[in-house]
Design an enzyme around this catalytic site. Structure first.
Site, PDB file in Angstrom:
ATOM      1  N   GLU A   1       9.814   1.669  10.738  1.00 18.11           N
ATOM      2  CA  GLU A   1      10.883   2.641  10.493  1.00 18.11           C
ATOM      3  C   GLU A   1      10.216   4.007  10.528  1.00 18.11           C
ATOM      4  O   GLU A   1       9.439   4.349   9.641  1.00 18.11           O
ATOM      5  CB  GLU A   1      11.529   2.337   9.129  1.00 18.11           C
ATOM      6  CG  GLU A   1      12.937   2.832   9.057  1.00 18.11           C
ATOM      7  CD  GLU A   1      12.975   4.276   8.641  1.00 18.11           C
ATOM      8  OE1 GLU A   1      12.888   5.142   9.546  1.00 18.11           O
ATOM      9  OE2 GLU A   1      13.082   4.533   7.447  1.00 18.11           O
TER      10      GLU A   1
ATOM     11  N   LYS B   1       0.886  -1.167   0.000  1.00 20.49           N
ATOM     12  CA  LYS B   1       0.000   0.000   0.000  1.00 20.49           C
ATOM     13  C   LYS B   1       0.921   1.213   0.000  1.00 20.49           C
ATOM     14  O   LYS B   1       1.456   1.608   1.033  1.00 20.49           O
ATOM     15  CB  LYS B   1      -0.887  -0.022   1.246  1.00 20.49           C
ATOM     16  CG  LYS B   1      -2.223   0.683   1.111  1.00 20.49           C
ATOM     17  CD  LYS B   1      -2.133   2.162   0.850  1.00 20.49           C
ATOM     18  CE  LYS B   1      -1.781   2.955   2.080  1.00 20.49           C
ATOM     19  NZ  LYS B   1      -1.560   4.393   1.774  1.00 20.49           N
TER      20      LYS B   1
ATOM     21  N   GLU C   1      10.949  15.823  15.113  1.00 21.66           N
ATOM     22  CA  GLU C   1      11.293  15.668  13.697  1.00 21.66           C
ATOM     23  C   GLU C   1      10.478  16.679  12.878  1.00 21.66           C
ATOM     24  O   GLU C   1       9.246  16.645  12.888  1.00 21.66           O
ATOM     25  CB  GLU C   1      10.977  14.244  13.227  1.00 21.66           C
ATOM     26  CG  GLU C   1      11.422  14.001  11.804  1.00 21.66           C
ATOM     27  CD  GLU C   1      11.119  12.586  11.311  1.00 21.66           C
ATOM     28  OE1 GLU C   1       9.987  12.131  11.471  1.00 21.66           O
ATOM     29  OE2 GLU C   1      12.044  11.952  10.772  1.00 21.66           O
TER      30      GLU C   1
ATOM     31  N   CYS D   1      14.105  10.196   6.582  1.00 27.20           N
ATOM     32  CA  CYS D   1      14.030   9.711   7.967  1.00 27.20           C
ATOM     33  C   CYS D   1      15.375   9.863   8.663  1.00 27.20           C
ATOM     34  O   CYS D   1      15.445  10.162   9.837  1.00 27.20           O
ATOM     35  CB  CYS D   1      13.559   8.272   7.983  1.00 27.20           C
ATOM     36  SG  CYS D   1      14.463   7.238   6.835  1.00 27.20           S
TER      37      CYS D   1
END
Ligand code: NAD
Length: 482
Positions: A251, A176, A384, A285
């Site tokens: 992750e 997906k 982040e 990331c």
């Protein structure tokens, strides 16, 4: 270019979503809509999982040998390279990334299939010495059907990173992709079929996360999940997996630090540090988003960084500058919100890049910025941002640097810049991260190198041989031969 991928790729063929729904997709560089994708629901996910189940349980895919799988993956890598220009154009349009970055992503995608094609028949079991009269083998088996939910920042690379090791081991897969950038995944599913992957080995279902993604993670026919994205959704995925007793890799991003000591080679460090936060507009990331600097060299380092960062330019993919736009209007507003809040709170600006002339007014652009010195408890020092926003924080000594490095909830990647070998080793043992770079930085670098996080960065390992272990499980065979 008009991309009309409003169908899903299931069981080796394009099929319409069951209820016919579509989602428009937008070009980040201009803000204009440029195509449609399927708005899949639980029924579409069900079709895809069932196709994967058949392929694994009874179909041709489940009977392939490791060598055959290796050849298929390698053939797919070749086909990706033959179609690199088309794939790279799709990727640049869909994500807004500079054309040369999209080119590099397609090369990395091919490399994933090449690497895992070579590795497919090199995953061995073991023989364990046991009691007299017994023989014990430990064999490695695929999970069965693996579910994969992708983010929008590196869609093509992620397709390779998550599918190649899973397929190499022999799982059948359902992917997906992110609704904000999924065109390359759909085209790749079709190309994989051309490369010879049998029906049902690779199925791609487009749609939103809370509908199609949640349906995939909670489907009883899925044996293992691989997720990359936000920590908030990562928690949802883990809970959905727990409901049917399967495991997952997560992750989830980071707030990765560079530790710059007074003895570092600053001329070598500064350009690497700039690239580590501007690459993919900071939507990485493993972006190096914090620079921790020994206080005695703060002014000197800040001056070098300011000069280098002021040259950073932002523009459309075809302008091929340092940064492209942010993926969506929503993400642009999120990143800009962090920047505005820091300014309102009086955090000093060390340097800024420029949005180049010619970048469309409607594009989702953000001006890259370096803040510093940033108070240790400020949101931009801890959260982040996922944009081209770098924070500089001074430290007093090695112990303080270590404290600061481990002061966020994340733990994905870190870099140490020092010539002192003892310090390199001391810190390497104590910094919380899945990858650690010494006098270099490679945001998530290396298909060969195990990669993954701790804490809010997630768990499980991707890349390298480590991914083959995560995408498989052991079975212990105990023979009594007397
Ligand atoms: P997200 O976590 O919402 O989306 C990632 C993927 O998860 C997409 O495919 C999405 O459709 C799916 N998803 C969303 N909700 C779901 C649900 N309830 N169940 C199942 N699947 C679901 O990420 P986002 O909103 O696109 O970005 C938000 C933030 O996430 C970013 O600002 C960034 O901090 C982080 N992010 C991290 C990475 C990374 O590489 N680690 C990538 C993208 C985003």
């Amino acid at each position: 270019m008009k991309i009309d991928f409003h169908q899903n790729f299931i069981d080796g063929a394009w099929i319409d979503p069951v209820d016919g729904g579509t989602i428009p997709i937008y070009e980040p560089a201009t803000g204009e809509p440029f195509g449609l994708i399927a708005a899949s629901g639980a029924a579409d996910v069900d079709l895809a999982v069932n196709a994967a189940r058949r392929a694994f349980d009874d179909g041709a895919w489940g009977r392939t040998t490791a060598t055959e799988r290796g050849r298929l993956l390698t053939r797919f890598a070749d086909l990706i390279l033959q179609n690199a220009a088309e794939l790279s154009a799709i990727e640049a349009k869909d994500t807004g990334k500079p054309q040369s970055v999209a080119d590099a992503d397609i090369a990395a995608l091919a490399r994933y299939f090449e690497f895992y094609g070579g590795a497919a028949d090199k995953l061995h079991g073991e023989v364990i010495p046991y009691l007299s009269g017994y023989h014990v083998n430990v064999v490695r088996e695929p999970h069965g059907v693996t579910g994969h939910i992708l983010p929008w920042n590196y869609p093509a690379q992620m397709f390779g990173r998550t599918l190649a090791p899973s397929l190499a081991v022999g799982n059948a897969t359902v992917l997906k992709p992110a609704e904000d950038a999924c065109a390359s995944s759909l085209r790749l599913a079709e190309l994989a079929s051309e490369a010879g992957f049998p029906e049902g080995a690779i199925n791609v279902v487009a749609g939103t996360g809370h509908v199609a993604g949640a349906a995939l993670a909670s489907h009883r026919g899925v044996d293992f999940m691989s997720f990359t994205g936000s920590p908030e959704v990562g928690q949802i995925i883990q809970k959905l997996c727990a409901d049917h007793y399967i495991t997952c890799t997560l992750e989830l991003g980071g707030k990765s630090p560079h530790l710059v000591f007074a003895d570092a080679d600053l001329d070598a460090a500064v350009p690497v540090i700039v690239k580590a936060i501007t690459q993919n507009s900071g939507q990485t990331c493993s972006a190096g988003s914090r620079v921790l600097v020994e206080r005695t060299i703060l002014d000197k380092f800040a001056a070098l960084l300011a000069a280098a960062f002021a040259k950073v330019r932002v523009g459309a993919p075809e302008m091929d500058l340092d940064c492209g736009p942010i993926i969506t209007r929503k993400q642009q507003q999120r990143v800009q919100g962090f920047i505005d809040r820091a300014r309102e709170d009086g955090v000093a600006v060390i340097s800024e890049g420029e949005i180049a002339e010619g970048a469309a007014a409607g594009g989702f652009y953000v001006k890259p910025v370096v803040f510093g010195p940033v108070p240790r408890s400020h949101a931009i020092a801890l959260d982040e941002v996922f944009g081209p926003v770098l924070t500089v924080l001074p430290f007093e000594d090695e112990a303080d640097a270590l404290r600061l490095a481990n002061a966020t909830e994340y733990g994905l990647v870190a870099a140490i810049w020092t010539r002192d070998g003892g310090r390199q080793l001391r810190l390497a043992k104590r910094i919380r991260s899945g990858q650690l770079f010494i006098n270099c930085y490679g945001a998530g670098a290396g298909i060969e190198l195990p990669f993954g996080g701790a804490g809010k960065s997630g768990h499980g390992r991707e890349k390298g041989f480590a991914a083959l272990h995560d995408f498989s499980k052991t079975k212990t065979l105990v023979f009594h031969h007397g």
